[in-house]
Design an enzyme around this catalytic site. Sequence first.
Site, mmCIF file in Angstrom:
data_model
loop_
_atom_site.group_PDB
_atom_site.id
_atom_site.type_symbol
_atom_site.label_atom_id
_atom_site.label_comp_id
_atom_site.label_asym_id
_atom_site.label_seq_id
_atom_site.Cartn_x
_atom_site.Cartn_y
_atom_site.Cartn_z
ATOM 1 N N LYS A 81 0.850 -1.189 0.000
ATOM 2 C CA LYS A 81 0.000 0.000 0.000
ATOM 3 C C LYS A 81 0.889 1.244 0.000
ATOM 4 O O LYS A 81 1.913 1.280 0.697
ATOM 5 C CB LYS A 81 -0.872 -0.060 1.257
ATOM 6 N N SER A 157 -9.450 0.735 3.020
ATOM 7 C CA SER A 157 -8.693 1.632 2.158
ATOM 8 C C SER A 157 -7.551 0.947 1.414
ATOM 9 O O SER A 157 -6.907 1.548 0.554
ATOM 10 C CB SER A 157 -8.130 2.793 2.986
ATOM 11 N N SER A 181 -9.651 -1.902 7.018
ATOM 12 C CA SER A 181 -9.066 -1.714 5.695
ATOM 13 C C SER A 181 -8.233 -2.872 5.176
ATOM 14 O O SER A 181 -7.751 -2.822 4.043
ATOM 15 C CB SER A 181 -8.235 -0.428 5.668
#
Length: 465
Positions: A81, A157, A181
Amino acid sequence: MASGFDRLTAAEIATAVAGHRMSAEAVTEAALARIARYNPVLNAFTDVTADRARARARAVDAAIAEGKQPGALAGVPFAVKNLFDVKGLSTRAGSKINRDRRPSARDATLIERLEAAGAVLVGALNMGEYAYDFTGENAHDGPSRNPHDTTRVSGGSSGGSGSAVGGRLVPIALGSDTNGSIRVPSSFCGIFGLKPTYGRLSRARSFPFVMSLDHLGPFARSVADLAIAYDAMQGPDAADAACTTRPVEAVTPQLARGVEGLRIAVAGGYFQKNLVPEAIEAVALVARALGATQTVEIPEAARARAAAFVITTTEGASLHLDRLRNRPHDFDPAVRDRLLSGAMIPAPLVDRAQKFRRWYRARVLELFKSVDVILAPATPCSAPKIGQATFTLDGVEMPVRPNIGLHTQPISFIGLPVVAVPVPLEPMPIGVQIIAAPWREDIALRVACALEQMDVVSAPPPRGI
């Protein structure tokens, strides 16, 4: 090119590379080729570190040729990420503003640990702005897309992480989980995800969202891969004050122990409301396979979710006050407005939320005196359409973005370890949470492994690419 790269697990790749049946360089080229082919569709990657990956792969192959031990993840491609620091890249954290930052001088701790185990970083992944997101729809980089239906969200996310692993661009990815997330993209993209106990894995050199709630963890397409990655990343780190000094407790050797003797219950009450039929079916399938007939009530879960919202918005707003003052128009408006609302919450309400948090944690930990594992839905539904504003739950039309985390927030709020497992329903997969007591990732992973061996949970091949 490594034949059938997209069908190989991380464990299979590492075994083949270490055994001279495949080179790390060939595996890396296969991963880069797959990324080049499918990332324009999935929009999972924001940065591809091809030159770095090739150099790292050559170093792995050279070490093996010299007779050195290459590590448990020899030659395994992975991605992170884009809130993880990657040397030479600006840590954008899904934002427009952070692109002005200087390139990072050093990798995040977890990247260093995976590479020390032989893994090869191939890039950074799309995410919701500043991790304040449940859908994976980034206002600046565009949405990461679901590999089973590219008209649907990947979840947030850590949306790019879910999309990249579910789409078989990489076998392992790292994400973060503050309110859900890791577990939400795992559910929507049909993969396994681990949110470890708060403080178990170092967060050093990653961009924060809510420091008292932030966790980092891995995604994978098998429980064994999840465990191998987790084991490689364990260990204390003085650079993260929250990171535990507890001894490393390797879970990979424990996966085969099965579930005999474990006390497994299903979360009732709040966790059986606001669900579509597929979510109910997924929990029922998992519970039936495990012989779980006991139901436990997690007390005041709705209040826990409300308190999590208060703490999330206020801590997040505090982190971003200067950006909100100086560059408000460079935020995704939905993120900006939630942060602004957090900045206006009175301090006494925040204090009440924190006091409730301590009370709630104590009550939930009491439950683990009589059970070892609690099963709960990961998401109230399978992946919504990109741009979808509302969905209907229990006959009530509700906004999508804030309500995807209905069943994850009350768990991450007190830092419990959770493995999200994919139930491969048609036409879309959906996840179930396996929740354990603090520091008992081993138990949650054992249950997940048993379910995988029973073919109740699995990561299906991507149906949309």
